[in-house]
Design an enzyme around this catalytic site. Structure first.
Site, PDB file in Angstrom:
ATOM      1  CE  LYS A  32       7.795 -11.665 -14.949  1.00 55.21           C
ATOM      2  NZ  LYS A  32       8.542 -10.992 -15.987  1.00 55.21           N
TER       3      LYS A  32
ATOM      4  CG  ASN B  41      -0.175  -0.115   2.499  1.00 54.21           C
ATOM      5  OD1 ASN B  41       0.536   0.808   2.866  1.00 54.21           O
ATOM      6  ND2 ASN B  41      -0.268  -1.246   3.176  1.00 54.21           N
TER       7      ASN B  41
ATOM      8  CG  ASP C 198      -6.802  -5.715   6.454  1.00 51.89           C
ATOM      9  OD1 ASP C 198      -6.290  -5.758   7.583  1.00 51.89           O
ATOM     10  OD2 ASP C 198      -7.379  -4.707   6.006  1.00 51.89           O
TER      11      ASP C 198
ATOM     12  CE  LYS D 131     -10.367  -0.760  11.303  1.00 50.28           C
ATOM     13  NZ  LYS D 131     -10.198   0.158  10.224  1.00 50.28           N
TER      14      LYS D 131
ATOM     15  CG  PHE E 256      -2.862   5.207  13.400  1.00 45.97           C
ATOM     16  CD1 PHE E 256      -2.047   5.114  14.506  1.00 45.97           C
ATOM     17  CD2 PHE E 256      -2.863   6.389  12.673  1.00 45.97           C
ATOM     18  CE1 PHE E 256      -1.234   6.171  14.892  1.00 45.97           C
ATOM     19  CE2 PHE E 256      -2.059   7.463  13.037  1.00 45.97           C
ATOM     20  CZ  PHE E 256      -1.242   7.352  14.154  1.00 45.97           C
TER      21      PHE E 256
END
Ligand code: PMT
Length: 407
Positions: free
Chosen positions: A298, A218, A288, A347, A333
């Site tokens: 590959k 990310n 996640d 959360k 967070f």
């Protein structure tokens, strides 16, 4: 706050931290300020006139009687500046400032200057703790000088303790705050209060391999979490940073960095550390899901679509929440794009966290890969929404929040 058009005088006295002041000058200039530098003769043992003049785009003033044209250069400099920052400030210049001694270019100009003065003391810990020095600092504080507390960490003399000059980015922030009439004493409030506490911080993005070439990750740069680790270290805490893929590294050399590139490795390291940890702040953007299998070679391009089987990664926040014992503080967070507060509260309770630091990608200047963030502190019975701030300032706010809870 932009520094466009602001006139900053940077005073450099003779300490090894003078090399960091060169970066401060560059930062001030790149943020739009005009900079004039005044040095003591001793400062020039550590940094050269040529380097300072190249960076500041101005002549350096260090010889009171050097200018034939203008014998009152100290007065014209003092009139010119909007703010004066002395970094590093040695015990010697602090002593002169406290007692009105004006025997060189720097001390003479300081005595003439009538606006904001900030000083960043930097020296050996014993020197810093000496009552003479502390009394001098108190005298200056009483007269309105802002003293930017030195940080804890390894010192040039080879010892570890309080005495390191804060990093240039932190000094820049203090300059901005002072000019904006804000919280200039931010570091004085946090430094030292968490001495001896064990803090665990996670930062950066995890990387989940698909094959030897590709991965799932990310946009986290690691800046938020690394700033948190640095600010806790500056407070005297014993900090361990579990770092995924990141473009940032801690500035404070006392931060213990453990490279944890995958969710699995971060989870294993976090659960191992947790038992001996007082406070954990999980700012990493952890995947996640990860590929159920990592291809050994590959994956070749073949059909129009490719389906990857993904499996859940371990949830670090939930794991720490589950085994949390009395006296431990767990801060997670939440990065959301909609139903922000409701998702963050979910959360908080599901993962047994004490605080969730919520940031939303809907807020401009918040989240990934920006220098700023806009967060809310969410607890079981309160929501504190903070304005847009630099990530360093938010890190300071988190340290303050923890200091309040630990108290
Ligand atoms: O790194 P920067 O570029 O400075 O950007 C900062 C940031 C946007 C990454 C940071 O401010 C932030 O929001 N970090 C958390 C990002 C995230 O993954 O949020 P989340 O809502 O998906 O996760 C909630 C919490 O669970 C987080 O504390 C996360 O670290 C934790 N988590 C998530 C997944 C997982 N498997 N284990 C976890 O512990």
């Amino acid at each position: 706050m932009s520094l466009q058009g602001k006139k900053i005088i940077v005073g450099i006295s003779g300490g090894i931290a003078a090399y960091k002041t060169l970066s401060l000058i560059r930062l001030l200039i790149s943020n739009g300020a005009q900079v004039k530098v005044i040095c003591t003769q001793n400062a020039l043992q550590f940094v050269t006139v040529l380097t300072i003049e190249s960076l500041s785009q101005n002549n350096v003033y260090y010889d009171t009687f050097g200018s034939r044209q203008m014998a009152t250069e100290h007065v014209s400099h003092a009139d010119w500046g909007d703010l004066f920052i002395v970094a590093p400030a040695t015990a010697n210049i602090i002593g002169k400032m406290a007692h009105g001694i004006a025997d060189d270019a720097l001390s003479t100009t300081l005595l003439t200057f009538r606006k904001h003065i900030l000083i960043a003391p930097a020296m050996n810990v014993n020197m810093f703790e000496n009552p003479v020095l502390q009394d001098n600092l108190q005298l200056l504080i009483k007269r309105g000088t802002v003293v930017l507390d030195p940080e804890y960490g390894f010192l040039a003399c080879g010892t570890c303790g309080k005495g390191r000059m804060p990093e240039p980015e932190t000094l820049l922030e203090a300059v901005r705050n002072a000019l904006a009439g804000g919280d200039t004493a931010v570091m004085s409030q946090t430094n030292g209060i968490l001495r001896g506490k064990k803090i665990l911080v996670t930062a950066g993005a995890t990387v989940e391999n698909i094959d030897p070439v590709r991965y799932i990750s990310n946009h986290s740069s690691g800046q938020m979490g690394v700033a948190i680790a640095d600010k806790f270290a500056a407070s005297g805490a014993d900090v361990t940073l579990l770092l995924g893929k990141a473009q940032y590294k801690p500035q404070n050399s006392s931060v213990r960095v453990v490279e944890t590139p995958t969710a699995e490795l971060m989870h294993n390291a976090a659960t191992k550390e947790w038992e001996r940890t007082d406070v954990a702040v999980l700012a990493a953007a952890v995947a996640d899901y990860r590929p159920a299998e990592i291809a050994a070679s590959k994956i070749k391009k073949s059909g129009q679509t490719l389906t990857l089987q993904l499996e859940k990664t371990p949830d670090i926040l939930a794991a720490l929440g589950k085994s949390k014992h009395k006296g431990q503080t767990l801060i997670g967070f939440a990065l959301e794009t909609d139903n922000e507060v409701a998702n963050a509260k979910k959360k908080l309770s599901e993962k047994n966290a004490d605080v969730i630091v919520l940031n939303s990608l809907r807020d401009e200047g918040a989240g990934f890969n920006v220098q700023t963030n806009k967060v809310s502190f969410i607890t079981s019975n309160s929501i504190e929404a903070l304005p847009l701030k630099s990530k360093n300032e938010i890190a300071n706010d988190i340290v303050r929040l923890v200091a309040e809870r630990v108290k």
